[in-house]
Scaffold this active site. Structure first.
Site, PDB file in Angstrom:
ATOM      1  N   LEU A  49      -1.484 -23.437 -39.011  1.00 31.25           N
ATOM      2  CA  LEU A  49      -0.386 -23.041 -38.127  1.00 31.25           C
ATOM      3  C   LEU A  49      -0.717 -23.334 -36.670  1.00 31.25           C
ATOM      4  CD1 LEU A  49       2.400 -21.553 -38.324  1.00 31.25           C
ATOM      5  CD2 LEU A  49       1.148 -19.447 -37.782  1.00 31.25           C
ATOM      6  N   SER A 115      -6.557 -22.675 -42.996  1.00 30.02           N
ATOM      7  CA  SER A 115      -5.570 -21.654 -42.696  1.00 30.02           C
ATOM      8  C   SER A 115      -4.286 -21.897 -43.512  1.00 30.02           C
ATOM      9  CB  SER A 115      -5.319 -21.605 -41.186  1.00 30.02           C
ATOM     10  OG  SER A 115      -4.637 -20.435 -40.809  1.00 30.02           O
ATOM     11  N   GLN A 116      -3.138 -21.957 -42.859  1.00 28.22           N
ATOM     12  CA  GLN A 116      -1.895 -22.216 -43.579  1.00 28.22           C
ATOM     13  C   GLN A 116      -1.981 -23.496 -44.403  1.00 28.22           C
ATOM     14  OE1 GLN A 116       2.281 -21.577 -41.839  1.00 28.22           O
ATOM     15  NE2 GLN A 116       2.098 -23.795 -41.722  1.00 28.22           N
ATOM     16  N   ASP A 232     -12.917 -12.693 -39.125  1.00 24.49           N
ATOM     17  CA  ASP A 232     -11.887 -13.704 -38.908  1.00 24.49           C
ATOM     18  C   ASP A 232     -10.863 -13.264 -37.861  1.00 24.49           C
ATOM     19  OD1 ASP A 232     -10.439 -16.248 -40.379  1.00 24.49           O
ATOM     20  OD2 ASP A 232      -8.983 -14.743 -39.755  1.00 24.49           O
ATOM     21  N   HIS A 287     -11.261 -16.728 -36.380  1.00 24.05           N
ATOM     22  CA  HIS A 287     -10.401 -17.638 -37.139  1.00 24.05           C
ATOM     23  C   HIS A 287     -10.337 -19.049 -36.558  1.00 24.05           C
ATOM     24  CE1 HIS A 287      -7.345 -18.656 -40.049  1.00 24.05           C
ATOM     25  NE2 HIS A 287      -6.589 -19.137 -39.083  1.00 24.05           N
TER      26      HIS A 287
END
Length: 306
Positions: A49, A115-116, A232, A287
């Site tokens: 993202l 991630s996404q 994270d 993250h």
């Protein structure tokens, strides 16, 4: 270490001991480096993202330093705000860009999906019957969903908090936004199961006529590597990166006790039984730094990219 490298080191040492001739060493070394290079499979990176391909320079460097000559492609699609587009649209777009790379890789490719992007890659692996992905490295991805008051949430939906975002996400309008496609509110499970156009289908949490075929496709991978960690700060709970998630009391239930694992709905239990499910937890990583942290690369990724 791959076979080509072992052979080369042995050959170079033998030449050195028998001939004592440095002049003969260099041509052999060059040939061996070529052999090592051709032994590495292409690596495809899918961003998360609000990211873009330019954010993965460090990861590309780590790969090429450890496995010289590896063909590394960071797919340049759905960058920045475009990453908010619906997940199925992203799956189709990334699939179209990735498929030619797969077709040109006789021995297969590796995925690193951040991630996404880890959820995008699951969609690709589930729906592409002739993929040739060997290692699927899911790098801090909300594989079991997302439910947390993070900076991302406050930026995207300033008028909402985690407890009321379901009012938006579980509507037809909300399902046009990527994060809502995997928003998993543990206090409104029925709404999630019946409204999620993406994650609930991938997890076969509601009837899906394609579930058997999707499971078969997903299980064509050779290794699933789930990378995450307790610091994270974005993936919530962080154990979602390893298929753990909240119960309705917001107590984390680890993957091995989740229904989707116990029923083996898309293959997690099968992968574990095969010895092909790898969990890699690293503390102290926020993250946004997973893909630029060299320790994470060497600890969790390097050995799966041969």
């Amino acid at each position: 270490m791959n076979v080509e490298k072992l052979y080369c080191y042995a050959l170079n040492l033998q030449d050195w001991l028998i001939n004592g001739a440095a002049g003969l060493l260099y041509p052999l070394l060059g040939a061996c480096l070529w052999a090592a290079v051709v032994g590495y499979k292409p690596v495809i990176i899918v961003h998360g993202l609000f990211d873009s391909s330019g954010d993965f320079i460090n990861l590309q460097r780590f790969i090429n330093e450890s496995h010289p000559g590896t063909n590394v492609t960071v797919i340049d699609l759905f960058d920045r705000s475009a990453s908010l587009q619906p997940m199925w649209k992203q799956v189709e777009g990334f699939k179209a860009a990735i498929y030619p790379i797969m077709q040109n890789a006789e021995d297969g490719v590796h995925f690193i999906c951040y991630s996404q992007g880890g959820l995008v890659c699951r969609g690709i692996l589930s729906t592409l019957s002739d993929h040739n992905v060997q290692s699927f490295i899911s790098l801090s991805s909300p594989q079991a969903g997302q439910y947390g008051d993070t900076d991302y949430l406050r930026y995207l939906f300033p008028q909402f908090v985690k407890s009321n975002l379901f009012h938006l996400c579980y509507t037809s309008m909300g399902q046009r936004i990527s994060i809502c496609n995997y928003w998993n509110d543990p206090h409104h499970r029925d709404l999630y199961v019946n409204s999620s156009d993406y994650l609930a289908l991938l997890n076969s949490e509601r009837p899906n006529p394609n579930s058997t075929e999707w499971k078969k496709n997903f299980l064509k991978i050779k290794k699933l590597v789930l990378v995450g960690g307790p610091d994270d700060g974005v993936i919530t709970p962080w154990q979602s990166s390893q298929f753990g998630f909240y119960d309705d009391n917001e107590t984390v239930v680890e993957m091995q006790h989740q229904d989707l694992y116990l029923r083996d709905v898309f293959g997690l239990k099968t992968l574990a039984a095969r010895g092909d499910l790898i969990i890699c937890s690293v503390p102290g990583v926020q993250h946004v730094y997973w893909h630029s942290n060299e320790t994470v690369f060497h600890t969790c990724m390097e050995k799966w990219l041969v």
